[in-house]
Design a protein around this motif. Structure first.
Motif, PDB file in Angstrom:
ATOM      1  N   LEU A  76       0.872  -1.173   0.000  1.00 31.13           N
ATOM      2  CA  LEU A  76       0.000   0.000   0.000  1.00 31.13           C
ATOM      3  C   LEU A  76       0.908   1.221   0.000  1.00 31.13           C
ATOM      4  O   LEU A  76       1.198   1.807   1.037  1.00 31.13           O
ATOM      5  CB  LEU A  76      -0.916  -0.015   1.224  1.00 31.13           C
ATOM      6  N   LEU A 100      -1.931  -2.505  -3.686  1.00 33.35           N
ATOM      7  CA  LEU A 100      -3.191  -1.846  -3.366  1.00 33.35           C
ATOM      8  C   LEU A 100      -3.051  -0.367  -3.701  1.00 33.35           C
ATOM      9  O   LEU A 100      -1.984   0.210  -3.534  1.00 33.35           O
ATOM     10  CB  LEU A 100      -3.535  -2.022  -1.886  1.00 33.35           C
ATOM     11  N   ASN A 101      -4.121   0.227  -4.132  1.00 35.23           N
ATOM     12  CA  ASN A 101      -4.114   1.631  -4.515  1.00 35.23           C
ATOM     13  C   ASN A 101      -4.016   2.503  -3.262  1.00 35.23           C
ATOM     14  O   ASN A 101      -4.866   2.431  -2.382  1.00 35.23           O
ATOM     15  CB  ASN A 101      -5.398   1.948  -5.289  1.00 35.23           C
ATOM     16  N   ILE A 103      -4.706   5.472  -2.789  1.00 31.24           N
ATOM     17  CA  ILE A 103      -5.765   6.473  -2.606  1.00 31.24           C
ATOM     18  C   ILE A 103      -7.119   5.822  -2.326  1.00 31.24           C
ATOM     19  O   ILE A 103      -8.136   6.505  -2.306  1.00 31.24           O
ATOM     20  CB  ILE A 103      -5.850   7.453  -3.798  1.00 31.24           C
ATOM     21  N   TYR A 104      -7.119   4.495  -2.072  1.00 28.80           N
ATOM     22  CA  TYR A 104      -8.355   3.857  -1.637  1.00 28.80           C
ATOM     23  C   TYR A 104      -8.851   4.513  -0.358  1.00 28.80           C
ATOM     24  O   TYR A 104      -8.062   4.926   0.497  1.00 28.80           O
ATOM     25  CB  TYR A 104      -8.130   2.383  -1.330  1.00 28.80           C
ATOM     26  N   THR A 105     -10.148   4.562  -0.215  1.00 28.62           N
ATOM     27  CA  THR A 105     -10.729   5.061   1.028  1.00 28.62           C
ATOM     28  C   THR A 105     -10.649   3.965   2.084  1.00 28.62           C
ATOM     29  O   THR A 105     -10.376   2.800   1.779  1.00 28.62           O
ATOM     30  CB  THR A 105     -12.206   5.440   0.822  1.00 28.62           C
ATOM     31  N   GLU A 106     -10.899   4.325   3.316  1.00 32.25           N
ATOM     32  CA  GLU A 106     -10.899   3.342   4.399  1.00 32.25           C
ATOM     33  C   GLU A 106     -11.882   2.211   4.085  1.00 32.25           C
ATOM     34  O   GLU A 106     -11.579   1.039   4.281  1.00 32.25           O
ATOM     35  CB  GLU A 106     -11.270   4.025   5.711  1.00 32.25           C
ATOM     36  N   HIS A 107     -13.032   2.571   3.582  1.00 31.65           N
ATOM     37  CA  HIS A 107     -14.047   1.572   3.240  1.00 31.65           C
ATOM     38  C   HIS A 107     -13.532   0.607   2.163  1.00 31.65           C
ATOM     39  O   HIS A 107     -13.737  -0.606   2.255  1.00 31.65           O
ATOM     40  CB  HIS A 107     -15.334   2.262   2.775  1.00 31.65           C
ATOM     41  N   GLU A 108     -12.860   1.146   1.143  1.00 30.41           N
ATOM     42  CA  GLU A 108     -12.352   0.303   0.061  1.00 30.41           C
ATOM     43  C   GLU A 108     -11.244  -0.630   0.544  1.00 30.41           C
ATOM     44  O   GLU A 108     -11.080  -1.738   0.028  1.00 30.41           O
ATOM     45  CB  GLU A 108     -11.829   1.175  -1.093  1.00 30.41           C
ATOM     46  N   LEU A 109     -10.484  -0.196   1.534  1.00 24.83           N
ATOM     47  CA  LEU A 109      -9.385  -1.013   2.043  1.00 24.83           C
ATOM     48  C   LEU A 109      -9.819  -2.084   3.029  1.00 24.83           C
ATOM     49  O   LEU A 109      -9.094  -3.053   3.248  1.00 24.83           O
ATOM     50  CB  LEU A 109      -8.334  -0.128   2.729  1.00 24.83           C
ATOM     51  N   GLN A 110     -11.000  -1.936   3.618  1.00 24.93           N
ATOM     52  CA  GLN A 110     -11.413  -2.847   4.680  1.00 24.93           C
ATOM     53  C   GLN A 110     -11.391  -4.313   4.257  1.00 24.93           C
ATOM     54  O   GLN A 110     -10.940  -5.163   5.008  1.00 24.93           O
ATOM     55  CB  GLN A 110     -12.800  -2.482   5.197  1.00 24.93           C
ATOM     56  N   ALA A 112      -9.786  -5.629   1.563  1.00 28.74           N
ATOM     57  CA  ALA A 112      -8.676  -6.001   0.680  1.00 28.74           C
ATOM     58  C   ALA A 112      -7.817  -7.147   1.207  1.00 28.74           C
ATOM     59  O   ALA A 112      -7.527  -8.085   0.468  1.00 28.74           O
ATOM     60  CB  ALA A 112      -7.825  -4.786   0.364  1.00 28.74           C
TER      61      ALA A 112
END
Length: 123
Positions: A76, A100-101, A103-110, A112
């Protein structure tokens, strides 16, 4: 393996057996000081030899931390000079990387780590 039916005729299922070395190993052995510039960032270049040494150090650090061949790890990180060292190092250590990107948001990373099977995340 359904995707094999989409291969062009004559394309093998695998290119194995695979060598026990990486492309970086070959480049560093042949041209430790160049001839190209694998990395150029803000006026500083990193030679093949230096990149090889840095990636070896990162691979060794992963092993010391318990990351074994075949383990999955996520990166990340932004697109900045150490990233190729990390990617090469994980190859030498035998880990499978999942970028992993950053600039993912916290929600998008949860989800992953669960989706990728990553046990280690480098941030």
């Amino acid at each position: 393996m359904q995707w094999l039916q989409h291969y062009d005729q004559g394309v093998p299922e695998t290119l194995g057996p695979y060598p026990e070395r990486t492309l970086l190993d070959d480049l560093a052995r042949r041209w430790p000081s160049g001839p190209g510039r694998p990395l150029l960032f803000k006026g500083r270049t990193v030679s093949h030899g230096e990149l090889d040494r840095l990636s070896d150090a990162f691979a060794a650090a992963l092993v010391r931390l318990g990351v074994a061949k075949g383990d999955r790890m996520a990166l990340l990180l932004p697109n900045w000079p150490p990233v190729p060292d990390l990617r090469a190092g994980r190859l030498e250590g035998g880990a499978v990387v999942h970028p992993l990107n950053p600039i993912y948001t916290e929600h998008e990373l949860q989800g992953a780590p669960g989706r990728t099977g990553a046990e280690t995340i480098v941030v």
